[in-house]
Design an enzyme around this catalytic site. Structure first.
Site, PDB file in Angstrom:
ATOM      1  CD  GLU A 114      -8.445  11.467  -5.066  1.00 41.03           C
ATOM      2  OE1 GLU A 114      -7.898  10.607  -4.347  1.00 41.03           O
ATOM      3  OE2 GLU A 114      -8.244  11.550  -6.291  1.00 41.03           O
ATOM      4  N   GLY A 136      -6.651   9.552  -9.401  1.00 40.37           N
ATOM      5  CA  GLY A 136      -7.864   8.817  -9.720  1.00 40.37           C
ATOM      6  C   GLY A 136      -7.683   7.321  -9.779  1.00 40.37           C
ATOM      7  N   GLY A 137      -6.486   6.849  -9.416  1.00 42.02           N
ATOM      8  CA  GLY A 137      -6.267   5.408  -9.385  1.00 42.02           C
ATOM      9  C   GLY A 137      -7.167   4.706  -8.381  1.00 42.02           C
ATOM     10  N   GLY A 138      -7.596   5.456  -7.371  1.00 42.57           N
ATOM     11  CA  GLY A 138      -8.521   4.924  -6.382  1.00 42.57           C
ATOM     12  C   GLY A 138      -9.972   5.235  -6.694  1.00 42.57           C
ATOM     13  CE  LYS A 144       2.285   5.858  -6.508  1.00 36.95           C
ATOM     14  NZ  LYS A 144       1.120   5.925  -5.596  1.00 36.95           N
ATOM     15  CB  THR A 198      -8.815   8.284  -1.865  1.00 36.27           C
ATOM     16  OG1 THR A 198      -9.998   8.882  -1.319  1.00 36.27           O
ATOM     17  CG2 THR A 198      -9.094   6.820  -2.162  1.00 36.27           C
ATOM     18  CB  SER A 255      -1.614   2.509  -0.584  1.00 35.12           C
ATOM     19  OG  SER A 255      -0.838   3.095  -1.621  1.00 35.12           O
ATOM     20  CB  THR A 256       0.645   7.376   0.004  1.00 36.26           C
ATOM     21  OG1 THR A 256       1.191   6.599  -1.069  1.00 36.26           O
ATOM     22  CG2 THR A 256       1.775   8.140   0.680  1.00 36.26           C
ATOM     23  CG  ASP A 289      -5.615  13.070  -2.315  1.00 40.68           C
ATOM     24  OD1 ASP A 289      -5.450  11.850  -2.098  1.00 40.68           O
ATOM     25  OD2 ASP A 289      -6.565  13.513  -2.996  1.00 40.68           O
TER      26      ASP A 289
END
Length: 227
Positions: free
Chosen positions: A103, A95-97, A121, A25, A27-28, A81
């Site tokens: 996950e 877990g930012g999403g 990151k 999950t 943006s990347t 991921d």
């Protein structure tokens, strides 16, 4: 954003025909899914995806990727991921999403896990990114108070309209603003022993390789033990 795209597109080249692939999950991962869908369409790959969130399921379906649930497959060959933060020993915060529980379930059932990130990151010590803790709604305010007493700077994650965010599993997320996590294993143990905590965003001894985006993406293997 360019490094995210580079990492995602490189990860798509690692997928082989016949694989069952965990789809993370974020943006990347979106770039990875788009590149994977292009390969499926151009090369006729037979791929089954196992997703980690409703958002990822919708995206994968829109690209025509066949999906199955984690309980419908014998194993997951490879999961791609993202990560919100990774240290030099490849301990991660995810877990930012708001998908950390699913996950972690998908990662646990994968023969290999690869994270795709940009260089911003990758740090010597994790903790700059708030640590997500997924908690059951019942008693969640008491948990918040407990974390507050432990000087963990907790806040409920909220939606754009100010309501408490609810995960795909129907739980809340409390973000811990720690700035620095010197001993992630000890913190993980504390959280796992705390009643009401469903899961935390510390992913330790989980990932096999990390891809950092670039013109020549950097591939880092997990050869060091978690601290």
């Amino acid at each position: 954003m360019v490094q995210k795209q580079q990492a995602g597109e490189f990860a798509a080249t690692l997928i082989k025909d016949g694989m069952i692939v965990g789809l993370g999950t974020g943006s990347t991962v979106r770039f990875f899914i788009e590149a994977l869908a292009a390969r499926i369409n151009s090369e006729g790959l037979d791929i089954i995806g196992v997703t980690t969130s409703n958002k990822t399921s919708s995206l994968a379906k829109s690209w025509g990727i066949k999906l199955a649930s984690v309980d419908e497959v014998p194993k997951i060959d490879l999961t791609i991921d993202g990560a919100d933060e990774v240290d030099y020993q490849l301990n991660g915060i995810k877990g930012g999403g708001a998908a950390l529980l699913f996950e972690k379930i998908v990662a646990l059932n994968s023969e290999k896990n690869i994270w795709i990130i940009d260089e911003s990151k990758y740090h010597d010590v994790i903790g700059q990114f708030p640590l997500p803790v997924e908690v059951v709604p019942y008693g969640s305010h008491q948990l918040l108070q407990r974390f507050l007493a432990a000087d963990m700077q907790p806040t409920f994650r909220r939606t754009m309209t100010g309501e408490r965010l609810t995960t795909d599993a129907g739980n809340y997320i409390i973000d811990l603003h720690l700035n620095r996590i010197a001993h992630p294993k000890s913190l993980a143990y504390f959280l796992e022993q705390t009643i009401g905590v469903v899961e935390h965003g510390l992913f330790l001894n989980t990932v096999d390789e990390v891809i950092i985006g670039g013109n020549q993406p950097t591939l880092i293997s997990n050869t060091k033990p978690s601290c």
